[in-house]
Scaffold this motif. Structure first.
Motif, short mmCIF file in Angstrom:
data_model
loop_
_atom_site.label_atom_id
_atom_site.label_comp_id
_atom_site.label_asym_id
_atom_site.label_seq_id
_atom_site.Cartn_x
_atom_site.Cartn_y
_atom_site.Cartn_z
N UNK A 12 0.84 -1.21 0.00
CA UNK A 12 0.00 0.00 0.00
C UNK A 12 0.87 1.25 0.00
N UNK A 13 1.93 1.24 0.81
CA UNK A 13 2.85 2.38 0.85
C UNK A 13 3.52 2.58 -0.50
N UNK A 14 3.88 1.48 -1.14
CA UNK A 14 4.53 1.55 -2.46
C UNK A 14 3.61 2.21 -3.47
N UNK A 15 2.34 1.80 -3.49
CA UNK A 15 1.37 2.38 -4.44
C UNK A 15 1.20 3.87 -4.15
N UNK A 16 1.09 4.22 -2.89
CA UNK A 16 0.92 5.62 -2.47
C UNK A 16 2.11 6.47 -2.91
N UNK A 17 3.31 5.98 -2.68
CA UNK A 17 4.51 6.73 -3.03
C UNK A 17 4.59 6.98 -4.55
N UNK A 18 4.23 5.98 -5.33
CA UNK A 18 4.25 6.14 -6.78
C UNK A 18 3.17 7.12 -7.23
N UNK A 19 1.98 7.05 -6.64
CA UNK A 19 0.91 8.00 -6.98
C UNK A 19 1.32 9.43 -6.65
N UNK A 20 1.86 9.62 -5.46
CA UNK A 20 2.25 10.96 -5.01
C UNK A 20 3.34 11.53 -5.93
N UNK A 21 4.28 10.71 -6.29
CA UNK A 21 5.34 11.11 -7.21
C UNK A 21 4.77 11.43 -8.58
N UNK A 22 3.83 10.62 -9.05
CA UNK A 22 3.22 10.84 -10.36
C UNK A 22 2.52 12.20 -10.41
N UNK A 23 1.83 12.53 -9.34
CA UNK A 23 1.18 13.85 -9.28
C UNK A 23 2.24 14.95 -9.37
N UNK A 24 3.32 14.80 -8.62
CA UNK A 24 4.38 15.82 -8.62
C UNK A 24 5.03 15.98 -9.99
N UNK A 25 5.14 14.88 -10.73
CA UNK A 25 5.74 14.91 -12.06
C UNK A 25 4.89 15.65 -13.07
N UNK A 26 3.57 15.46 -12.97
CA UNK A 26 2.67 15.98 -14.00
C UNK A 26 1.28 16.19 -13.41
N UNK A 27 1.10 17.25 -12.61
CA UNK A 27 -0.17 17.46 -11.88
C UNK A 27 -1.41 17.50 -12.78
N UNK A 28 -1.30 18.06 -13.97
CA UNK A 28 -2.47 18.16 -14.85
C UNK A 28 -2.82 16.83 -15.50
N UNK A 29 -1.90 15.88 -15.43
CA UNK A 29 -2.10 14.60 -16.09
C UNK A 29 -2.53 13.53 -15.09
N UNK A 30 -2.58 13.88 -13.81
CA UNK A 30 -2.86 12.90 -12.76
C UNK A 30 -4.35 12.94 -12.40
N UNK A 31 -4.93 11.74 -12.24
CA UNK A 31 -6.31 11.64 -11.81
C UNK A 31 -6.47 10.35 -11.00
N UNK A 32 -7.27 10.43 -9.95
CA UNK A 32 -7.59 9.25 -9.15
C UNK A 32 -9.09 9.16 -9.04
N UNK A 33 -9.66 7.99 -9.43
CA UNK A 33 -11.13 7.89 -9.38
C UNK A 33 -11.58 7.03 -8.21
#
Length: 141
Positions: free
Chosen positions: A120-141
């Protein structure tokens, strides 16, 4: 199996495209999204507000949210029996027009998916990083 993975990940990408404007979706796709979402909310008990906040860069340090993120990958058949995310499969499923942008995001973040952390922590860290890389391209449903 692969269609679920394609759908889940493609929607993460498509939703993120274009300053977070949601595309028009068919009823069938809306139902599948809703099903995966409900399944993972039921499994984890995550608050809807915590999911929505991620789109604005607010990633609450909460085990329920972290495990919700992992659940989406599991429900999308992008995780093997040992809990490892198949990033190559993820990339192979992305519509061509988004491939370069997604590969860049994944390559910048997948190093955070370390076996010494829980899934769970691994998934969270990757999501958080993905948002930081490209905020306009990130979405979580």
């Amino acid at each position: 199996m692969h269609s679920a993975a394609l759908l889940v990940f493609s929607l993460l990408i498509i939703f993120g495209h274009g300053a977070k404007e949601k595309p028009e979706l068919s009823e069938e796709i809306k139902e599948i999204i809703q099903h995966v979402h409900n399944e993972c909310v039921d499994k984890t008990g995550v608050a809807e507000e915590d999911i929505r906040n991620c789109e604005n860069g607010i990633f609450k340090e909460d085990v329920k949210l972290k495990c919700y993120m992992f659940c989406l990958l599991e429900e999308g058949s992008l995780v093997d029996d040992d809990g490892n995310v198949d990033y190559d499969m993820m990339v192979s499923l992305i519509p061509e027009q988004y491939t370069n942008r997604v590969v860049k995001m994944i390559n910048a973040c997948k190093h955070l998916d370390m076996p010494d952390k829980n899934k769970c922590q691994r998934a969270f860290d990757v999501h958080k990083c993905s948002y930081a890389q490209d905020p306009n391209f990130y979405f979580l449903f």
